[in-house]
Design a protein around this motif. Structure first.
Motif, PDB file in Angstrom:
ATOM      1  N   VAL A  56       0.833  -1.209   0.000  1.00 49.08           N
ATOM      2  CA  VAL A  56       0.000   0.000   0.000  1.00 49.08           C
ATOM      3  C   VAL A  56       0.868   1.261   0.000  1.00 49.08           C
ATOM      4  N   HIS A  57       0.569   2.189  -0.900  1.00 54.71           N
ATOM      5  CA  HIS A  57       1.295   3.462  -0.970  1.00 54.71           C
ATOM      6  C   HIS A  57       0.311   4.617  -1.029  1.00 54.71           C
ATOM      7  N   LEU A  58       0.581   5.659  -0.241  1.00 49.98           N
ATOM      8  CA  LEU A  58      -0.235   6.865  -0.317  1.00 49.98           C
ATOM      9  C   LEU A  58       0.468   7.832  -1.257  1.00 49.98           C
ATOM     10  N   VAL A  59      -0.250   8.382  -2.215  1.00 42.90           N
ATOM     11  CA  VAL A  59       0.332   9.337  -3.164  1.00 42.90           C
ATOM     12  C   VAL A  59      -0.358  10.689  -2.961  1.00 42.90           C
ATOM     13  N   ASN A  60       0.423  11.670  -2.539  1.00 44.56           N
ATOM     14  CA  ASN A  60      -0.150  12.996  -2.315  1.00 44.56           C
ATOM     15  C   ASN A  60      -0.269  13.738  -3.650  1.00 44.56           C
ATOM     16  N   VAL A  61      -1.500  14.027  -4.066  1.00 45.12           N
ATOM     17  CA  VAL A  61      -1.698  14.659  -5.383  1.00 45.12           C
ATOM     18  C   VAL A  61      -2.025  16.154  -5.259  1.00 45.12           C
ATOM     19  N   GLU A  62      -1.974  16.653  -4.032  1.00 46.91           N
ATOM     20  CA  GLU A  62      -2.315  18.057  -3.775  1.00 46.91           C
ATOM     21  C   GLU A  62      -1.473  18.998  -4.651  1.00 46.91           C
ATOM     22  N   GLY A  63      -2.143  19.833  -5.419  1.00 46.94           N
ATOM     23  CA  GLY A  63      -1.448  20.853  -6.219  1.00 46.94           C
ATOM     24  C   GLY A  63      -0.650  20.305  -7.391  1.00 46.94           C
ATOM     25  N   LYS A  64      -0.719  19.001  -7.648  1.00 44.68           N
ATOM     26  CA  LYS A  64       0.086  18.434  -8.743  1.00 44.68           C
ATOM     27  C   LYS A  64      -0.733  18.361 -10.028  1.00 44.68           C
ATOM     28  N   SER A  65      -0.025  18.521 -11.166  1.00 45.18           N
ATOM     29  CA  SER A  65      -0.695  18.399 -12.463  1.00 45.18           C
ATOM     30  C   SER A  65      -0.907  16.920 -12.789  1.00 45.18           C
ATOM     31  N   ILE A  66      -1.736  16.672 -13.794  1.00 40.45           N
ATOM     32  CA  ILE A  66      -1.987  15.287 -14.233  1.00 40.45           C
ATOM     33  C   ILE A  66      -0.657  14.600 -14.575  1.00 40.45           C
ATOM     34  N   HIS A  67       0.189  15.332 -15.289  1.00 40.17           N
ATOM     35  CA  HIS A  67       1.469  14.777 -15.709  1.00 40.17           C
ATOM     36  C   HIS A  67       2.370  14.459 -14.511  1.00 40.17           C
ATOM     37  N   GLU A  68       2.379  15.370 -13.543  1.00 44.90           N
ATOM     38  CA  GLU A  68       3.223  15.150 -12.352  1.00 44.90           C
ATOM     39  C   GLU A  68       2.750  13.929 -11.557  1.00 44.90           C
ATOM     40  N   VAL A  69       1.438  13.808 -11.411  1.00 46.59           N
ATOM     41  CA  VAL A  69       0.909  12.653 -10.665  1.00 46.59           C
ATOM     42  C   VAL A  69       1.251  11.362 -11.406  1.00 46.59           C
ATOM     43  N   GLN A  70       1.117  11.410 -12.726  1.00 45.24           N
ATOM     44  CA  GLN A  70       1.414  10.224 -13.526  1.00 45.24           C
ATOM     45  C   GLN A  70       2.860   9.769 -13.310  1.00 45.24           C
ATOM     46  N   GLN A  71       3.763  10.748 -13.255  1.00 46.45           N
ATOM     47  CA  GLN A  71       5.183  10.435 -13.058  1.00 46.45           C
ATOM     48  C   GLN A  71       5.425   9.812 -11.680  1.00 46.45           C
ATOM     49  N   VAL A  72       4.785  10.390 -10.643  1.00 45.34           N
ATOM     50  CA  VAL A  72       4.950   9.840  -9.285  1.00 45.34           C
ATOM     51  C   VAL A  72       4.440   8.398  -9.244  1.00 45.34           C
ATOM     52  N   ILE A  73       3.268   8.185  -9.841  1.00 45.31           N
ATOM     53  CA  ILE A  73       2.691   6.840  -9.853  1.00 45.31           C
ATOM     54  C   ILE A  73       3.612   5.857 -10.571  1.00 45.31           C
ATOM     55  N   TRP A  74       4.129   6.289 -11.708  1.00 45.14           N
ATOM     56  CA  TRP A  74       5.004   5.402 -12.473  1.00 45.14           C
ATOM     57  C   TRP A  74       6.261   5.054 -11.674  1.00 45.14           C
ATOM     58  N   ASP A  75       6.820   6.044 -10.976  1.00 41.55           N
ATOM     59  CA  ASP A  75       8.003   5.795 -10.142  1.00 41.55           C
ATOM     60  C   ASP A  75       7.704   4.741  -9.071  1.00 41.55           C
ATOM     61  N   VAL A  76       6.533   4.837  -8.445  1.00 39.81           N
ATOM     62  CA  VAL A  76       6.171   3.859  -7.406  1.00 39.81           C
ATOM     63  C   VAL A  76       6.018   2.462  -8.027  1.00 39.81           C
ATOM     64  N   VAL A  77       5.372   2.408  -9.192  1.00 40.85           N
ATOM     65  CA  VAL A  77       5.162   1.121  -9.874  1.00 40.85           C
ATOM     66  C   VAL A  77       6.509   0.459 -10.201  1.00 40.85           C
ATOM     67  N   VAL A  78       7.432   1.238 -10.734  1.00 35.78           N
ATOM     68  CA  VAL A  78       8.738   0.691 -11.118  1.00 35.78           C
ATOM     69  C   VAL A  78       9.525   0.278  -9.871  1.00 35.78           C
ATOM     70  N   GLU A  79       9.513   1.151  -8.868  1.00 39.41           N
ATOM     71  CA  GLU A  79      10.210   0.877  -7.604  1.00 39.41           C
ATOM     72  C   GLU A  79       9.727  -0.438  -6.979  1.00 39.41           C
ATOM     73  N   ALA A  80       8.418  -0.703  -7.098  1.00 40.11           N
ATOM     74  CA  ALA A  80       7.829  -1.928  -6.522  1.00 40.11           C
ATOM     75  C   ALA A  80       8.019  -3.135  -7.449  1.00 40.11           C
ATOM     76  N   GLY A  81       8.614  -2.913  -8.613  1.00 38.20           N
ATOM     77  CA  GLY A  81       8.814  -4.017  -9.566  1.00 38.20           C
ATOM     78  C   GLY A  81       7.523  -4.460 -10.233  1.00 38.20           C
ATOM     79  N   CYS A  82       6.514  -3.621 -10.178  1.00 37.92           N
ATOM     80  CA  CYS A  82       5.195  -4.016 -10.706  1.00 37.92           C
ATOM     81  C   CYS A  82       5.021  -3.703 -12.187  1.00 37.92           C
ATOM     82  N   ASP A  83       6.102  -3.300 -12.852  1.00 35.79           N
ATOM     83  CA  ASP A  83       6.052  -3.077 -14.300  1.00 35.79           C
ATOM     84  C   ASP A  83       6.573  -4.299 -15.046  1.00 35.79           C
ATOM     85  N   LYS A  84       6.908  -5.355 -14.293  1.00 33.00           N
ATOM     86  CA  LYS A  84       7.470  -6.558 -14.925  1.00 33.00           C
ATOM     87  C   LYS A  84       6.590  -7.770 -14.658  1.00 33.00           C
TER      88      LYS A  84
END
Ligand code: FDM
Ligand code: MG
Length: 219
Positions: free
Chosen positions: A181-209
């Motif tokens: 479980v990960h909490l992602v703070n999206v306050e004040g972030k653009s769609i693109h910025e949130v997408q990048q944060v989410i992608w970083d978490v996915v890759v970090e967790a190895g969930c892109d493989k």
């Protein structure tokens, strides 16, 4: 080898559907991927749920409503599991935590003492469903949520209710108790910025493989 199951949870207007769509596209660059949205209003039980959400004169006991949302997930269960085992990545837009948080919020605001306030009772009909390999909760302040456009007329789309739902989500989604479980703070972030944060978490967790680990069940 199977695909991974990634869940995006959040309040109404938190951007979860947008982000779930973008994540599905991003995953599709390397794998086949599919998006499932809950409630899925296209099924027989989903049609009933849609009526419940959009028609305020439609009366339904809160426990029954809770069980319908769970039954709607079971309607898609075989298909979803098959997709994962076929090597597809599956992104979920809402799932069991929405189920628990919205029912819990109702019970809390009604000050009614019933099974609806019992997390174990709320959780039990979903036991056995596939457990997400990764769960992301998009978090933002109720102030910013209130300012976002696109609020509709559906049951639950009220600021006071959303505030209660948020606190219920945070009660049941605890990254210190469940490392998926990960909490992602999206306050004040653009769609693109949130997408990048989410992608970083996915890759970090190895969930892109693809993975060899069997699909876990909610227990
Ligand atoms: N919702 C969604 C629930 O109350 N329980 C559930 O199990 C699920 C999956 O349905 F207000 C609520 C959350 C929301 C409403 O969802 C409709 P969408 O994402 O706005 O369609
Ligand atoms: Mg909505």
């Amino acid at each position: 080898m199977r695909g991974q199951l990634i869940l995006i949870e959040g309040l109404d207007r938190s951007g979860k559907s947008t982000q779930a769509g973008l994540l599905t596209e991003r995953l599709a660059q390397a794998h086949s991927s599919q998006l499932y949205k809950f409630p899925d209003r296209s099924t027989p039980i989903g049609a009933l749920i849609n009526k419940y959400l959009t028609d305020s004169s439609f009366q339904l006991d809160d426990h029954s409503a809770h069980l319908l949302f769970s039954a709607n997930r079971w309607e898609l269960y075989t298909e979803l599991l098959q997709a994962l085992n076929d090597g597809k990545f599956v992104v979920l837009d809402r799932y069991i935590y929405s189920g628990i948080a919205y029912s819990l919020a109702k019970s809390s605001l009604k000050h009614a003492s019933s099974e609806l306030g019992d997390v174990d009772w709320l959780y039990s009909p979903d036991k056995g469903l596939p457990k997400p390999d990764l769960t992301l909760f998009l978090s933002l302040s109720i102030e910013e949520l209130g300012k976002r456009k696109g609020w509709g007329q559906e049951r639950y789309e009220l600021e006071q209710f959303q505030k209660e739902v948020k606190s219920c989500f945070l009660r049941i989604l605890d990254p210190s108790k469940d490392s998926t479980v990960h909490l992602v703070n999206v306050e004040g972030k653009s769609i693109h910025e949130v997408q990048q944060v989410i992608w970083d978490v996915v890759v970090e967790a190895g969930c892109d493989k693809l993975t060899e680990l069997p699909v876990q069940k909610l227990d």
